[in-house]
Design a protein around this motif. Structure first.
Motif, PDB file in Angstrom:
ATOM      1  N   LYS A  45     118.161  10.238  17.256  1.00 33.76           N
ATOM      2  CA  LYS A  45     119.606  10.371  17.015  1.00 33.76           C
ATOM      3  C   LYS A  45     120.081  11.798  17.328  1.00 33.76           C
ATOM      4  O   LYS A  45     121.165  11.988  17.883  1.00 33.76           O
ATOM      5  N   THR A  46     119.253  12.765  16.981  1.00 29.42           N
ATOM      6  CA  THR A  46     119.583  14.175  17.263  1.00 29.42           C
ATOM      7  C   THR A  46     119.827  14.381  18.756  1.00 29.42           C
ATOM      8  O   THR A  46     120.830  14.970  19.161  1.00 29.42           O
ATOM      9  N   ILE A  47     118.917  13.859  19.563  1.00 28.13           N
ATOM     10  CA  ILE A  47     119.042  13.997  21.014  1.00 28.13           C
ATOM     11  C   ILE A  47     120.319  13.313  21.492  1.00 28.13           C
ATOM     12  O   ILE A  47     121.096  13.858  22.270  1.00 28.13           O
ATOM     13  N   ILE A  49     123.057  12.636  19.850  1.00 28.41           N
ATOM     14  CA  ILE A  49     124.274  13.332  19.428  1.00 28.41           C
ATOM     15  C   ILE A  49     124.553  14.522  20.343  1.00 28.41           C
ATOM     16  O   ILE A  49     125.674  14.720  20.793  1.00 28.41           O
ATOM     17  N   TYR A  50     123.526  15.290  20.654  1.00 25.20           N
ATOM     18  CA  TYR A  50     123.740  16.441  21.534  1.00 25.20           C
ATOM     19  C   TYR A  50     124.114  16.017  22.943  1.00 25.20           C
ATOM     20  O   TYR A  50     124.836  16.697  23.650  1.00 25.20           O
ATOM     21  N   ARG A  51     123.604  14.895  23.352  1.00 23.40           N
ATOM     22  CA  ARG A  51     123.899  14.426  24.703  1.00 23.40           C
ATOM     23  C   ARG A  51     125.335  13.903  24.801  1.00 23.40           C
ATOM     24  O   ARG A  51     125.987  14.035  25.807  1.00 23.40           O
ATOM     25  N   HIS A  53     128.044  14.684  22.841  1.00 18.59           N
ATOM     26  CA  HIS A  53     129.172  15.513  22.435  1.00 18.59           C
ATOM     27  C   HIS A  53     129.173  16.829  23.186  1.00 18.59           C
ATOM     28  O   HIS A  53     128.218  17.588  23.098  1.00 18.59           O
ATOM     29  N   GLU A  54     130.245  17.044  23.891  1.00 17.47           N
ATOM     30  CA  GLU A  54     130.362  18.287  24.627  1.00 17.47           C
ATOM     31  C   GLU A  54     130.764  19.375  23.642  1.00 17.47           C
ATOM     32  O   GLU A  54     131.836  19.308  23.040  1.00 17.47           O
TER      33      GLU A  54
END
Ligand SMILES: [Zn+2]
Lengths: 78, 208
Positions: A45-47, A49-51, A53-54
């Motif tokens: 999920k961490t990956i 989310i970072y992917r 959201h700019e």
């Protein structure tokens, strides 16, 4: 398989980069270890989310100014 | 413009066609490449320099340098990867200028065991981002990733955010593939640990 051994392979597991045999061992560990299930799920999920959201956006006005400056210099042969 | 195709091989990547046109002096072809990748270059530069002005300068300098060196570009690697390598180097140069006296390196390994063993093992909410507004969430994500050592941060950004392969990330940063893998895992685990604070299920969630 211990949790430490599972964690050592977590990166490759997330990237679907493990052999069939190792994959079976990892999945077997997940069946009886709630902690590693949570670690796997939340890391994935961490990956995601970072992917998705700019966090550093380049405003249109600045973008256009930069593009214009770059191309002006290119036209002059840099 | 005829489509350049080598017999017996797959189609040439559209970027390569643009590069070839730009080499022949077609500035519009280069403009397309700029428009295609300027946001990525900006994001990478911002992640490394942590400074908006520097990141904007890097966008300019990286593209100009790419334009100058276009002759040296080897068609066997992707234009994007090649451009990213230039952008990473420009960003590191800026970072060093600002932090004179302090060594800034992304290739030195970071002596920390932090995050290699998960501590926060709470389950997250099903849709953890939904409880925060857009700008609040962006702030959380920025703050969290800024806390990573630069050598971990850049690996995570190239590999997981910008979508380079492990090999491309290694090549871009001058690291070995195992070093990229180990840093990537530690970066992912550290980010997970820190985000858990914001995304974990609260006790009251369980009651529902
Ligand atoms: Zn476990």
């Amino acid at each position: 398989m211990t949790c430490t051994e599972f964690l050592a392979e977590l990166g490759e597991f997330l990237d679907a980069n493990v052999s069939v045999g190792l994959r079976a061992d990892l999945e077997e560990h997940l069946e009886r270890c709630e902690h590693c299930v949570i670690t796997l799920r939340t890391t994935r999920k961490t990956i995601e989310i970072y992917r998705n959201h700019e966090i550093y956006e380049l405003p249109v006005s600045i973008r256009e100014r930069l593009q214009a400056a770059i191309l002006a210099k290119c036209k002059k042969g840099c | 413009m005829p489509i350049i195709q080598t017999p017996g091989t797959e189609e040439v990547h559209p970027d390569i066609l643009l590069v070839n046109r730009a080499r022949q002096g077609d500035v519009q072809a280069f403009e397309q490449l700029v428009k295609q990748y300027d946001r990525q270059v900006f994001r990478i530069a911002q992640h490394i320099t942590q400074n908006r002005e520097d990141a904007e300068d890097v966008v300019q300098d990286a593209f100009l340098k790419a334009y100058e060196k276009l002759e040296q570009f080897q068609g066997n690697s992707k234009f994007y990867t090649w451009l990213v390598r230039i952008a990473v180097n420009e960003s590191l140069m800026r970072l060093r200028k600002r932090r004179t006296g302090r060594m800034v390196s992304i290739d030195e390994d970071v002596e920390t065991e932090e995050g290699s063993m998960p501590r926060d093992l709470a389950e997250w909410r099903p849709d953890p981002e939904a409880q925060y507004g857009q700008s609040e969430l962006a702030e959380i994500l920025r703050k969290t990733i800024q806390g990573l050592p630069p050598g971990f941060r850049v690996v995570f950004v190239l590999r997981d955010v910008e979508g380079l392969s492990t090999e491309e990330t290694a090549e871009t940063l001058g690291l070995s593939v195992p070093a990229v893998k180990s840093r990537l895992l530690r970066a992912r685990l550290q980010l997970r640990e820190r985000l858990s604070r914001y995304f974990r299920k609260k006790d009251e969630d369980g009651v529902k």
